[in-house]
Scaffold this active site. Sequence first.
Site, short mmCIF file in Angstrom:
data_model
loop_
_atom_site.label_atom_id
_atom_site.label_comp_id
_atom_site.label_asym_id
_atom_site.label_seq_id
_atom_site.Cartn_x
_atom_site.Cartn_y
_atom_site.Cartn_z
N CYS A 58 47.18 30.57 41.62
CA CYS A 58 48.34 30.42 42.33
C CYS A 58 48.54 28.96 42.94
O CYS A 58 49.84 28.58 42.64
CB CYS A 58 47.95 31.40 43.58
SG CYS A 58 47.69 32.94 43.50
C1 BEZ Z 1 43.83 32.72 41.31
O1 BEZ Z 1 44.96 32.38 41.90
O2 BEZ Z 1 43.30 31.85 40.72
C2 BEZ Z 1 43.64 34.28 41.49
C3 BEZ Z 1 44.05 35.06 42.54
C4 BEZ Z 1 43.49 36.36 42.36
C5 BEZ Z 1 42.84 36.85 41.70
C6 BEZ Z 1 42.27 36.11 40.66
C7 BEZ Z 1 42.72 34.74 40.40
#
Ligand code: BEZ
Length: 211
Positions: free
Chosen positions: A45
């Site tokens: 994210c």
């Molecule tokens: C991420 O943004 O890295 C992420 C967020 C939730 C679950 C898995 C990865």
Amino acid sequence: MALRLGDVAPNFKAQTTAGEIDFYDYLGNGWGILFSHPADFTPVCTTELGKTALLKEEFANRNVKVLAVSVDPLDRHYGWVNDINETQNVEVNFPLIADNDRTVASLYDMIHPNASETSTVRSLFVISPDKKVKLMITYPASTGRNFYEILRVIDSLQLTANYSVSTPADWKHGEDVIVVTAVSTEDAIKKFPKGVKVVKPYLRYTPQPNL
Ligand code: BEZ
């Protein structure tokens, strides 16, 4: 009921990092992107929001306003924005909705319980100036989206809206486009002075008209 292409994008009011926003007022008469993220302070994210900030000019050139959603609260959003700015070398320049009560997530069906009961998946909606849903894509939490593909689709959507053309597989800016089937070849020849190449009566190419 889940949203589908062509549906009116539901309006909402939400608390964001830029204060309270009415979605329709925020979009005004332009195009919009509403996209969700599973959680604050997560790696994928962080890169996605950084990339979106980096592409500010690209979105502005296309008259597109961007609005991000996650179900984390506002105070976490502020802290996370600082991290994004620091680690991605950007200035996050669009609001993040604090959707603690899942209002936006529910309206746009962004929680897929078999993926996660609590957080949103990576949903993205492109909304046209008449507030219709024009693109919906859904990625899993573990895969960051390709924001150049999103810009490519917006270019295609805007060409269709403005010039009655569609775009072929793997089309890139500057390449020939396809005359929509609703336009006869006779009319196409008048409408597209750069020329019309008829491969089949239903497959007619013309140079990208807005160049
Ligand atoms: C991420 O943004 O890295 C992420 C967020 C939730 C679950 C898995 C990865």
